[in-house]
Design an enzyme around this catalytic site. Structure first.
Site, PDB file in Angstrom:
ATOM      1  N   HIS A 194     -93.031 -19.981  31.684  1.00  0.00           N
ATOM      2  CA  HIS A 194     -93.103 -21.170  32.562  1.00  0.00           C
ATOM      3  C   HIS A 194     -93.703 -20.851  33.932  1.00  0.00           C
ATOM      4  CE1 HIS A 194     -90.917 -23.555  29.702  1.00  0.00           C
ATOM      5  NE2 HIS A 194     -89.833 -22.803  29.784  1.00  0.00           N
TER       6      HIS A 194
ATOM      7  N   ASP B   3     -92.017 -20.059  21.364  1.00  0.00           N
ATOM      8  CA  ASP B   3     -90.781 -20.515  22.014  1.00  0.00           C
ATOM      9  C   ASP B   3     -90.626 -22.037  21.812  1.00  0.00           C
ATOM     10  OD1 ASP B   3     -88.834 -19.453  24.486  1.00  0.00           O
ATOM     11  OD2 ASP B   3     -89.276 -21.604  24.598  1.00  0.00           O
TER      12      ASP B   3
ATOM     13  N   HIS C 214     -89.855 -24.185  23.954  1.00  0.00           N
ATOM     14  CA  HIS C 214     -90.396 -24.914  25.113  1.00  0.00           C
ATOM     15  C   HIS C 214     -91.884 -24.620  25.291  1.00  0.00           C
ATOM     16  CE1 HIS C 214     -86.059 -24.225  25.940  1.00  0.00           C
ATOM     17  NE2 HIS C 214     -86.114 -25.479  26.341  1.00  0.00           N
TER      18      HIS C 214
ATOM     19  N   ASP D 143     -85.491 -19.755  20.679  1.00  0.00           N
ATOM     20  CA  ASP D 143     -84.646 -20.918  20.965  1.00  0.00           C
ATOM     21  C   ASP D 143     -84.981 -22.101  20.054  1.00  0.00           C
ATOM     22  OD1 ASP D 143     -87.039 -21.003  22.368  1.00  0.00           O
ATOM     23  OD2 ASP D 143     -86.118 -21.325  24.335  1.00  0.00           O
TER      24      ASP D 143
HETATM   25  C1  6XA Z   1     -84.096 -26.292  31.718  1.00  0.00           C
HETATM   26  C2  6XA Z   1     -84.425 -25.508  30.484  1.00  0.00           C
HETATM   27  C3  6XA Z   1     -85.215 -24.280  30.744  1.00  0.00           C
HETATM   28  C4  6XA Z   1     -85.772 -23.750  29.476  1.00  0.00           C
HETATM   29  C5  6XA Z   1     -86.123 -22.327  29.563  1.00  0.00           C
HETATM   30  C6  6XA Z   1     -86.698 -21.809  28.304  1.00  0.00           C
HETATM   31  N1  6XA Z   1     -83.598 -25.528  32.777  1.00  0.00           N
HETATM   32  N2  6XA Z   1     -87.994 -21.697  28.235  1.00  0.00           N
HETATM   33  O1  6XA Z   1     -86.063 -21.458  27.339  1.00  0.00           O
HETATM   34  O2  6XA Z   1     -88.630 -21.191  27.188  1.00  0.00           O
HETATM   35 ZN    ZN Z   2     -87.575 -21.730  25.643  1.00  0.00          ZN
END
Ligand code: 6XA
Ligand code: ZN
Length: 343
Positions: free
Chosen positions: A160, A196, A198, A285
């Protein structure tokens, strides 16, 4: 397959994060990396080695100079200002505000250099971030030197983090750093495959105008899931990067059938690109029991991911991203790696 791991990751712990109106203990906690490391040993994946120390030159290749310089100063400035809790912003320069003047107040500078309240700092955060950077580069060097694959057990994660911002538990984009470093070491083309749950918005931003680094992302649809503001299917790259960005957004409840179809399509596009190295942003995840996610992959699916990536037949660098502290994070992450090794 060799794993690179640093115990310094544990210096980043006890931080809080802002989610849905609450400040809660960070889901991104030290136990994650320890569970994965224990599974690497149990599954006899291969040796676990310490990272070598690197200067920050490779970080400057993908991140803004002022942003990289800011990171080590955060905790000292926050504590010198007498502030309590985790260091994080609470105001962000969105549309209509100035995005070109870095405020002097540390809490405001944190807002300037972030897009959410998900990347808090404690005293040891910079040490852990730097160790994850060293882990990624040390693992990348193994692949450069001829290993078929290597595993950078990075913590905190990186995908991110953009050119000049943190967010979503990420500070330095370990996968992007490694990909650029491999380019600088002579690789002509790199593919980054982000599995991932996300969307890897930071990685996409960093390489969006680049035709030499293909980025393929499989993730929950940003209309309904974090990071919300990037990751749609129509984002295909710009300029010489046109056609080198590939997003596969999927609905809540996605399980192996639809997910693996997207993986297959991403792999077909990667094969066509003929990269010298594949960098995998390895988040697990997508797991059915992950506490913050809503896909339905099972532990039996992760070795199949590794086997599909192995079929690309390219040197492969795995960089750890998300996946939260359930016992299965080790089984699932290492499942991808053993699936690759056996594939
Ligand atoms: C909101 C969720 C953050 C996701 C982090 C994550 N704070 N990114 O797993 O791949
Ligand atoms: Zn993630």
């Amino acid at each position: 397959m060799k794993t690179i791991f640093s115990p310094l990751h544990a210096r980043h712990g006890g931080q809080t994060e802002l989610i849905a109106g609450e400040i809660v203990p960070g889901f991104e906690k030290p136990a994650r990396a320890e569970i994965i490391k224990a599974r690497v040993i149990e599954a006899q994946l291969g040796p676990i080695l310490a990272p070598e120390n690197h200067d920050l030159a490779a970080a400057h290749r993908v991140h803004a100079t002022d942003y990289v310089a800011f990171l080590p100063t955060v905790w000292p400035r926050w504590s010198a200002a007498g502030k309590l809790g985790s260091a994080m912003g609470f105001a962000w320069p969105t549309r209509g505000l100035r995005g070109d003047v870095v405020p002097e107040a540390i809490e405001a500078a944190l807002g300037f250099y972030s897009f959410d309240g998900g990347a808090g700092f404690v005293a040891g955060t910079w040490a852990a971030v730097k160790s994850a950077y060293d882990v990624a580069l040390t693992a990348a060097a193994l692949v450069r030197d001829g290993e078929a694959a290597a595993f950078g057990l990075c913590r905190p994660p990186g995908h991110h983090a953009g050119r000049a911002f943190m967010g979503g538990y990420c500070y330095i984009n370990n996968a992007a750093v490694a990909a650029q470093w491999l380019r600088d070491q002579g690789a002509a083309r790199i593919a980054i495959l982000d599995v991932d749950y996300h969307h890897g918005n930071g990685t996409q931003e960093i390489f969006y105008a680049r035709g030499d680094v293909l980025v393929a992302n499989l993730h929950a649809d940003p209309l309904i899931e974090y990071p919300f503001f990037l990751g749609h299917a129509d984002e295909r790259g710009i300029g010489s990067g046109e056609g080198a960005n590939h997003n596969f957004p999927m609905p809540f409840g996605t399980s192996w059938g639809a997910w693996s179809t997207a993986l297959d399509e991403a792999c077909v596009r990667i094969a066509r690109f003929a990269p010298d190295v594949v960098v995998v942003s390895l988040g697990v995840d997508t797991f059915e029991k992950d506490p913050i996610s809503r896909f339905e992959l099972t532990s039996a699916d992760y070795p199949k991911i590794g086997a599909r990536i192995a079929r690309l037949g390219r040197p492969t660098l795995f960089i750890m991203e998300g996946g939260y502290a359930v016992e299965e994070i080790g089984i699932n992450a290492v499942g991808v790696l053993t699936g690759f090794a056996d594939g």
